[in-house]
Write an enzyme that holds these catalytic residues in place. Structure first.
Site, PDB file in Angstrom:
ATOM      1  N   LYS A   1       5.025   8.399  -7.830  1.00  6.78           N
ATOM      2  CA  LYS A   1       5.504   9.454  -6.923  1.00  6.78           C
ATOM      3  C   LYS A   1       7.017   9.623  -7.026  1.00  6.78           C
ATOM      4  CE  LYS A   1       4.070   7.804  -2.971  1.00  6.78           C
ATOM      5  NZ  LYS A   1       3.633   6.476  -3.441  1.00  6.78           N
TER       6      LYS A   1
ATOM      7  N   ASP B   1      -1.676  -0.691  -4.370  1.00  5.53           N
ATOM      8  CA  ASP B   1      -3.090  -0.358  -4.333  1.00  5.53           C
ATOM      9  C   ASP B   1      -3.555   0.344  -5.603  1.00  5.53           C
ATOM     10  OD1 ASP B   1      -1.487   1.735  -3.564  1.00  5.53           O
ATOM     11  OD2 ASP B   1      -2.569   2.222  -1.740  1.00  5.53           O
TER      12      ASP B   1
ATOM     13  N   LYS C   1       7.480   0.757   1.669  1.00  5.44           N
ATOM     14  CA  LYS C   1       8.214  -0.003   0.658  1.00  5.44           C
ATOM     15  C   LYS C   1       9.547   0.661   0.337  1.00  5.44           C
ATOM     16  CE  LYS C   1       5.231   0.355  -2.572  1.00  5.44           C
ATOM     17  NZ  LYS C   1       4.495   1.383  -1.806  1.00  5.44           N
TER      18      LYS C   1
ATOM     19  N   LYS D   1       0.832  -1.202   0.000  1.00  3.98           N
ATOM     20  CA  LYS D   1       0.000   0.000   0.000  1.00  3.98           C
ATOM     21  C   LYS D   1       0.866   1.252   0.000  1.00  3.98           C
ATOM     22  CE  LYS D   1      -3.314   2.338   3.071  1.00  3.98           C
ATOM     23  NZ  LYS D   1      -2.399   3.458   3.405  1.00  3.98           N
TER      24      LYS D   1
END
Length: 324
Positions: free
Chosen positions: A64, A152, A38, A33
């Site tokens: 991102k 996600d 991560k 998620k």
């Protein structure tokens, strides 16, 4: 713009390379998620692996573009998609030195993604890997290639390593909360689905991040049949250093043993086929007061929707302007 987006979505990806493999490399995709840690896990894991003498390539596959920020002390590196667009506009070719950067033995790059509302993130992932293949991805000499994927987002590009057998195994990062385990379960479902379709990717295990000891993530791993590779505690020192873009997985440091063991587990853990949970089974990992069980779903009526007991039902959602 609309037609441009449609044209982009209609482009089929190139066929999977069938060239002879020149080096045995473990390609490992890490899913989780957004915000679950991560990038923190991978930055420290890749750093530790490099200090152990392994040749490691870290590829950020999150729009991102934050995978490499921790590795480079907060510095962001040019993304492959951004660089490719600029080079193409200038009539130039992309070189390795334009997109790949090194810190203390770790090679790292970011795929990047389109600006908000200007393209499909999953399609950007596919374009990024196509460019990597043109740059000779299959001939590079690494022991480990670590891919950081957002779990996600369910569009096809983000499932690329699983759907096209681009990695040997998957690792999920989660915590003791429902949303992160929901994502982890979705990833396990994807792996199970593509195994049914003849795929070979398996799940090597789970990393529990920000572990507060409540045990839901451990119970999830046991339920789906995957091992826990590491449990990173919810610790203030780790949180503060991570927020300051510091690597904590440094040989000789306080957290070195944890990441040394994680590096070993990641390397040795075999890929297995998980048994994903139903939504109800996932909810049952949590206490009833934590997930709102016992709530009754009450069907709405047309009168409820119109806020009037005598309102006539509309035949469509068309907006009708009086006097027009």
């Amino acid at each position: 713009m609309t037609q441009s987006l449609r044209d982009e979505a209609a482009i089929e990806p190139d066929a999977v390379s069938t060239a002879t493999v020149t080096k045995q490399t473990q390609v490992i995709a890490i899913y989780g998620k957004g915000g679950i840690g991560k990038s923190f896990t991978l930055a420290n894991l890749s750093y530790m692996m490099a200090q152990q003498g392994k040749r490691v390539l870290l590829i950020g596959c999150d729009p991102k573009s934050d995978t490499t920020s921790l590795l480079f002390g907060g510095r962001s590196c040019p993304t492959i998609i951004e660089t490719s667009s600029k080079k193409k506009a200038a009539g130039e070719k992309v070189g390795i030195g334009d997109v790949c950067f090194i810190r203390d033995g770790v090679f790292a790059m970011e795929l990047g993604g389109p600006e908000v509302g200007r393209g499909c993130g999953g399609r950007g992932i596919i374009h990024g890997f196509e460019l990597l293949e043109k740059l000779g991805f299959h001939d590079w000499g690494f022991d480990y290639v670590l891919l950081d994927f957002l779990g996600d987002v369910v569009c096809g590009g983000f499932g690329l390593p699983i759907a096209r057998d681009m990695c040997q195994k998957v690792i999920v990062v989660g915590s003791n909360d429902l949303q992160s385990l929901y994502v982890a379960n979705n990833v396990c479902s994807a792996v199970d689905y593509f195994r049914k379709m003849g795929g070979n990717v398996g799940v090597a295990g789970m990393v529990i991040n920000k572990d507060d000891g409540t045990g839901e993530a451990q119970a999830f791993a046991e339920a789906v049949g995957i091992p826990v590779l590491s449990a990173i505690p919810a610790n203030e020192d780790i949180r503060r250093k991570s927020a300051n873009y510091e690597i904590v997985g440094v040989p000789g440091g306080q957290w070195a043993p944890m990441f040394e063991e994680l590096a070993k587990q990641v390397a040795d853990a075999p890929p297995v086929r998980p048994t994903p949970l139903t939504h109800d089974a996932l909810l049952n990992l949590f206490k009833g007061d934590a997930v709102g069980r016992g709530v009754v779903l009450q069907p709405a009526t047309m009168e409820d929707m119109c806020a009037s007991a005598g309102a006539a039902p509309r035949q469509s959602l068309e907006i009708i302007y009086e006097g027009v």
